[in-house]
Write a protein that holds these residues in place. Structure first.
Motif, PDB file in Angstrom:
ATOM      1  N   THR A   1       0.859  -1.192   0.000  1.00  0.00           N
ATOM      2  CA  THR A   1       0.000   0.000   0.000  1.00  0.00           C
ATOM      3  C   THR A   1       0.890   1.235   0.000  1.00  0.00           C
ATOM      4  O   THR A   1       2.087   1.162   0.326  1.00  0.00           O
ATOM      5  N   ALA A   2       0.300   2.349  -0.347  1.00  0.00           N
ATOM      6  CA  ALA A   2       1.057   3.602  -0.386  1.00  0.00           C
ATOM      7  C   ALA A   2       0.109   4.755  -0.130  1.00  0.00           C
ATOM      8  O   ALA A   2      -1.105   4.652  -0.330  1.00  0.00           O
ATOM      9  N   THR A   3       0.677   5.859   0.315  1.00  0.00           N
ATOM     10  CA  THR A   3      -0.075   7.110   0.418  1.00  0.00           C
ATOM     11  C   THR A   3       0.420   8.043  -0.678  1.00  0.00           C
ATOM     12  O   THR A   3       1.606   8.009  -1.039  1.00  0.00           O
ATOM     13  N   VAL A   4      -0.476   8.883  -1.183  1.00  0.00           N
ATOM     14  CA  VAL A   4      -0.077   9.849  -2.195  1.00  0.00           C
ATOM     15  C   VAL A   4      -1.044  11.024  -2.169  1.00  0.00           C
ATOM     16  O   VAL A   4      -2.248  10.852  -1.923  1.00  0.00           O
ATOM     17  N   CYS A   5      -0.499  12.209  -2.358  1.00  0.00           N
ATOM     18  CA  CYS A   5      -1.317  13.405  -2.493  1.00  0.00           C
ATOM     19  C   CYS A   5      -1.030  13.999  -3.871  1.00  0.00           C
ATOM     20  O   CYS A   5       0.143  14.255  -4.210  1.00  0.00           O
ATOM     21  N   LEU A   6      -2.093  14.180  -4.677  1.00  0.00           N
ATOM     22  CA  LEU A   6      -1.978  14.683  -6.046  1.00  0.00           C
ATOM     23  C   LEU A   6      -2.631  16.058  -6.133  1.00  0.00           C
ATOM     24  O   LEU A   6      -3.774  16.244  -5.677  1.00  0.00           O
ATOM     25  N   VAL A   7      -1.922  17.024  -6.715  1.00  0.00           N
ATOM     26  CA  VAL A   7      -2.412  18.405  -6.808  1.00  0.00           C
ATOM     27  C   VAL A   7      -2.300  18.859  -8.269  1.00  0.00           C
ATOM     28  O   VAL A   7      -1.197  18.843  -8.841  1.00  0.00           O
ATOM     29  N   LEU A   8      -3.417  19.240  -8.854  1.00  0.00           N
ATOM     30  CA  LEU A   8      -3.444  19.773 -10.216  1.00  0.00           C
ATOM     31  C   LEU A   8      -3.750  21.267 -10.144  1.00  0.00           C
ATOM     32  O   LEU A   8      -4.787  21.676  -9.602  1.00  0.00           O
ATOM     33  N   ILE A   9      -2.848  22.099 -10.710  1.00  0.00           N
ATOM     34  CA  ILE A   9      -2.980  23.554 -10.629  1.00  0.00           C
ATOM     35  C   ILE A   9      -3.084  24.140 -12.040  1.00  0.00           C
ATOM     36  O   ILE A   9      -2.303  23.785 -12.938  1.00  0.00           O
ATOM     37  N   ASP A  10      -4.029  25.038 -12.208  1.00  0.00           N
ATOM     38  CA  ASP A  10      -4.109  25.842 -13.424  1.00  0.00           C
ATOM     39  C   ASP A  10      -3.433  27.182 -13.117  1.00  0.00           C
ATOM     40  O   ASP A  10      -3.993  28.026 -12.412  1.00  0.00           O
ATOM     41  N   PRO A  11      -2.197  27.385 -13.615  1.00  0.00           N
ATOM     42  CA  PRO A  11      -1.478  28.614 -13.253  1.00  0.00           C
ATOM     43  C   PRO A  11      -2.192  29.895 -13.690  1.00  0.00           C
ATOM     44  O   PRO A  11      -2.018  30.942 -13.044  1.00  0.00           O
TER      45      PRO A  11
END
Length: 540
Positions: A415-425
């Motif tokens: 298992t793993a943890t992950v945080c994903l962030v998508l930004i529109d500059p």
């Protein structure tokens, strides 16, 4: 002991209230070569023994009259047995009166070695003294051996619990010093010729030998163990053995117990001084050889883990780009940090990523559960999979689900943890999918800081992921993403550590690098896990 095996030069305490009897007994013993200490009562005997105990000159045996004016010889014997530092003194009772069997038994039950009826032939007195002293010395030798075996066992347990080669060397050095009662140093030379040195606990850390001394020891160990099988015990004279390992600035010959690890490539050395100190007995050297073998066996898995750690760190450094090698991300400024665990036995799967997409910029921070080369390998696979999935998908929640399915298919036990962030500059629109990870910390230009309310299950467990959390970044806002290695401390609730992190971030100077450096300085010392950190804000 003379050439015929007879005991000579022993000290005999004679306890008798009759002066003539003391004189007669003392004359017999002195003629046989013994030193005699005469006293007239049980109380005087105890005082004399207290004085001699403080001086370290205890007699070898006590001849005690059964009929004393202040206490019986049996009572004196019992009192001696109750005192830890006198309990080993052998006692021979004697009496000029005919003693019934009950009296003889009473003396033996009190702890005496024998019972004499006087007057007796000098040969009989001498034989009783010799037998009592020999029996006591055999008991003392047995007790010393039991103590040494206990110390050996305790040391081996401590060595086997060592989590690094440095801990191993320190534990072995302290155990060797306790086992043999003298200063000790332990050396382990790994396959990269790095020398790990352990010194016994009482050795002051001032005036330690310099690097030249350590290089000389490493070269000596390589030479002495070349082609060796089993444990080798040898003496190295002081001109060849650097000064200061046993005592600051002092030159000693060194007695070495040398052994190679099972694979035959890493020398292990247990060293003790010989010049000016009591020579180690053959029994002590046998125990030293056993301890050397146990140290080498305990070093083997640590050396293997060290090699595995090197491979894992190579993987991590190869696939985690340094700040100057980050991709061009128009409209977004980044700062990243990666710090491996301070403990040699911890290999983590922490990672960060920053990718340029058609829809904006995707950043990720994650941590594969576990500490092993496997964890580092899975980390690399997750980063590669994320890059591949981003070719035709940008939604953070969908990417988290795809990573979840990938782990279930190819690594069902991981298992793993992950945080994903998508930004529109262009607009500052930010969408966040958090899979079991510490949520991002949002630091507003106003000085406020709060964790983004984004949560979801770990990847690899097959649970559905919620829709992304959405917010808007202002140009001066900073978003911080970290792995738990930065703040996690055993025995401290994670929520309390997160609050400490928030407070420290608020107090950091402006700028992304200042933020990262402040947090590493505040939390990053002596950490047991890897640290991955990514901070971002909208660029110009």
């Amino acid at each position: 002991m003379d050439d015929n095996g007879n005991l000579t030069g022993t000290t005999v305490l004679v306890v008798d209230d009759v002066a003539a009897s003391r004189y007669a007994m003392g004359t017999v013993l002195r003629r046989a070569g013994h030193e005699v200490v005469p006293v007239a009562s049980g109380g005087e005997a105890l005082v004399e023994l207290d004085v001699r105990l403080r001086k370290g000159t205890m007699p070898d045996v006590a001849l005690v009259d059964v009929h004393l004016p202040d206490m019986s010889g049996f009572e004196l014997c019992r009192r001696l047995r109750e005192r830890p530092h006198m309990s080993g003194l052998p006692v021979v009772h004697f009496s000029a009166l005919a003693a019934p069997p009950a009296d003889r038994c009473q003396g033996l039950l009190a702890g005496a070695e024998a019972y004499l009826t006087v007057p007796a032939e000098p040969e009989e007195i001498e034989a009783a003294v010799r037998a009592a002293v020999r029996a006591a010395r055999l008991r003392a030798d047995d007790q010393a051996l039991v103590k040494r075996l206990r110390l050996l066992s305790e040391t081996i347990v401590t060595i086997q619990a060592a989590r690094s080669l440095q801990e191993l060397a320190d534990a072995a050095a302290d155990g060797t010093a306790r086992l043999l009662g003298c200063p000790a140093a332990v050396f382990v030379l790994d396959r990269d010729d790095e020398l790990y040195r352990g010194l016994y606990r009482a050795r002051t850390r001032l005036s330690l030998p310099d690097e030249g001394a350590h290089r000389a020891v490493a070269a000596l160990l390589r030479r002495l163990t070349r082609g060796q099988a089993g444990v080798q015990i040898t003496t190295v004279p002081s001109p060849l053995w650097p000064a200061g390992f046993f005592r600051p600035g002092v030159q000693h010959d060194a007695r070495l117990a040398l052994v190679l690890t099972q694979e035959g490539r890493a020398p292990v050395c247990l060293a003790t001084p010989t010049r000016g100190l009591r020579r180690v007995s053959p029994e002590g050297e046998a125990l030293l050889a056993q301890l050397a073998q146990a140290t080498a066996l305990a070093a083997e898995p640590l050396l293997m883990y060290q090699a595995e750690r090197h491979v894992a760190l190579t993987l991590q450094h190869s696939f985690l780009p340094e700040p100057h090698r980050l991709p061009e991300l128009p409209g977004v400024d980044l700062a990243v940090r990666y710090v491996p665990a301070s403990r040699e036995t911890e290999i983590g799967g922490d990672f960060y990523a920053a990718l340029r997409l058609d829809e904006g910029v995707l950043t990720a921070v994650g941590d594969v559960v576990g500490h092993s080369l496997d964890a580092a390998t899975v980390m690399v696979e997750i980063r590669h999979a994320l890059r591949a999935y981003c070719v035709d998908e940008s939604d953070p929640a969908i990417l988290a689900e795809r990573l979840d399915r990938m782990l279930q298919r190819f690594h069902p036990d991981v298992t793993a943890t992950v945080c994903l962030v998508l930004i529109d500059p262009a607009t500052g629109r930010t969408r966040i999918a958090n899979a079991g990870h510490i949520p991002p910390l949002l630091l507003r230009d106003s000085g406020e800081a709060e964790y983004v309310k984004a949560a979801g299950p770990l990847i690899g467990v097959g649970l559905p992921h919620p829709a992304p959390t959405e917010l808007y970044l202002e140009p001066a806002d900073r978003l911080l993403m970290v792995t738990d290695g930065l703040i996690e401390t055993r025995g401290v609730d994670l929520s309390a550590s997160m609050e400490q992190l928030r407070a420290a971030a608020v107090g950091a100077l402006p700028g992304l690098d200042a933020l990262c450096d402040t947090l590493l300085a505040s939390f990053g010392s002596d950490h047991e896990d890897d640290i991955a950190m990514l901070a971002l804000q909208l660029g110009n």
